[in-house]
Design a protein around this motif. Sequence first.
Motif, PDB file in Angstrom:
ATOM      1  N   CYS A  56     -28.928 -13.278 -28.464  1.00 18.26           N
ATOM      2  CA  CYS A  56     -28.267 -14.055 -27.237  1.00 18.26           C
ATOM      3  C   CYS A  56     -29.538 -13.639 -26.041  1.00 18.26           C
ATOM      4  O   CYS A  56     -29.479 -14.953 -25.635  1.00 18.26           O
ATOM      5  CB  CYS A  56     -27.542 -12.926 -26.839  1.00 18.26           C
ATOM      6  SG  CYS A  56     -26.071 -12.422 -27.693  1.00 18.26           S
ATOM      7  N   ASN A  59     -31.519 -16.975 -27.337  1.00 14.52           N
ATOM      8  CA  ASN A  59     -31.254 -18.188 -26.425  1.00 14.52           C
ATOM      9  C   ASN A  59     -31.420 -17.881 -25.457  1.00 14.52           C
ATOM     10  O   ASN A  59     -31.411 -19.890 -25.096  1.00 14.52           O
ATOM     11  CB  ASN A  59     -29.252 -18.410 -27.362  1.00 14.52           C
ATOM     12  CG  ASN A  59     -29.437 -19.868 -27.636  1.00 14.52           C
ATOM     13  OD1 ASN A  59     -29.692 -20.450 -28.048  1.00 14.52           O
ATOM     14  ND2 ASN A  59     -27.738 -19.862 -27.641  1.00 14.52           N
ATOM     15  N   THR A 265     -24.917 -23.255 -32.050  1.00  9.57           N
ATOM     16  CA  THR A 265     -25.212 -21.825 -31.064  1.00  9.57           C
ATOM     17  C   THR A 265     -26.416 -22.211 -30.716  1.00  9.57           C
ATOM     18  O   THR A 265     -26.980 -22.792 -29.582  1.00  9.57           O
ATOM     19  CB  THR A 265     -25.270 -20.600 -31.941  1.00  9.57           C
ATOM     20  OG1 THR A 265     -24.166 -20.435 -31.754  1.00  9.57           O
ATOM     21  CG2 THR A 265     -25.495 -20.004 -30.823  1.00  9.57           C
ATOM     22  N   THR A 290     -23.471 -17.412 -26.905  1.00  7.52           N
ATOM     23  CA  THR A 290     -23.532 -16.815 -27.863  1.00  7.52           C
ATOM     24  C   THR A 290     -22.859 -15.371 -28.883  1.00  7.52           C
ATOM     25  O   THR A 290     -23.286 -15.050 -29.836  1.00  7.52           O
ATOM     26  CB  THR A 290     -25.339 -16.622 -27.580  1.00  7.52           C
ATOM     27  OG1 THR A 290     -25.978 -17.651 -27.413  1.00  7.52           O
ATOM     28  CG2 THR A 290     -26.003 -16.468 -29.079  1.00  7.52           C
TER      29      THR A 290
END
Length: 418
Positions: A56, A59, A265, A290
């Motif tokens: 997470c 990203n 993703t 995510t």
Amino acid sequence: MVSNLTQERSIANLLSKNESAVTDERKSGRVAYDVEDHCLIFQLYGSVWSKVLPYCLVNVVLTFVIIALKIHGICDLSCSDKGHTYMATMVAFLVVTRCNVSYNRWKFSRKLLTDMMEACRALIQHAVTFTRNEMKPAAVRWRAEVARRTVMVLRVIVSVILASSDHRSRAAEIAELDADERNALILSIGGSNERSPLILITFLRTAIATHVNNLDTPLDVNQELLLFTFAKNLFTAYHNFAKLSMVPFPFPLLQMTRTFLFVWTFTLPFALATDISALPAILVMIFVITYGVLGLEFVSIEMDDPFGDDPNDFDVMSFAHVIFEDIYIAIRDLDGSKAAKNLKEAIENPYKGDDMESSKIIQSKLLDQSHGADKFADPHKVLVDLNTGRVLHRHESKRGHLEFKISPKVEKAFHENV
């Protein structure tokens, strides 16, 4: 009522006086939660937060860098989101399919575990019920033998189930097996750990069949068949478990799911970077998406193998320990506290008194006392064939199977020190 309560307390005290050797493998720390407590969304223990959070953050940082480059006019890496819109359907299908297959395998594993426990409990309870009027020593010994064999089968099954972790010992090395059972496993199957319960189930069936020699009134054919049916149910449940463990999640589907998942993703920031007017909202959206998408994949990984020491794994040893106690209580109900205590000691201490002297399994520490024995002594055990007097040295083959060979050096050192 007071007398019954006192008896139940005495049973509990009997079962709690000596901790069994099997408790070494009982692990605490399984995840606990209250389904009515909404604060469980903040619970870290047992969740996939620790595994998903790095992805997470990566990203989010990637999204921030892409938008920052675009704002400062350095480079525009954004792209149209139409491709992600079409791809999202495929990703959703693959993720849902993956979760469904993993959850069905998890439910089937739980059912097999329940079936094995239920078969062991029912077998002993019916054996005790069918022979309630048989109180001679031979009948008491027969019930104790059937109970001990049942406990051994379940104990070895648990050992095999937990043997997927590298730190687990082989089934033939668990402390509760007696010399005959241990040697039967080693000589019959070698290093094939998964076949161990099959040998002990055969011993259990043989013990059931000896009722004709130990009971004044042998079991009725229907009663005997019912006991064999419980043994068969135990065998069937274990066989299905072995089949499940040998057939993992289909690799092509797993590979495609994970490929689509990670590509979709980690290219999502490029599709969402077209709108830079609400940077905080985009970063939050990327973080949540995510977490949701990759989190489901990690949940599926958790459900793929529910046996072990992880917080979400089944506490198999604790479940088995409850069955062991139920078997002790069933024996105690008919044959008394002494019989239950003797059964418990026979299981926890298979080598006791003179039995240790005649044991076919001799610890290699006896060999370590000889001159230069450390150069060739096996770090675990050697096997002594009492029929021929030959000493066999255990070693592991290139394929990981146990093999026994005659070693003159080990044999000489053994006879000099025993």
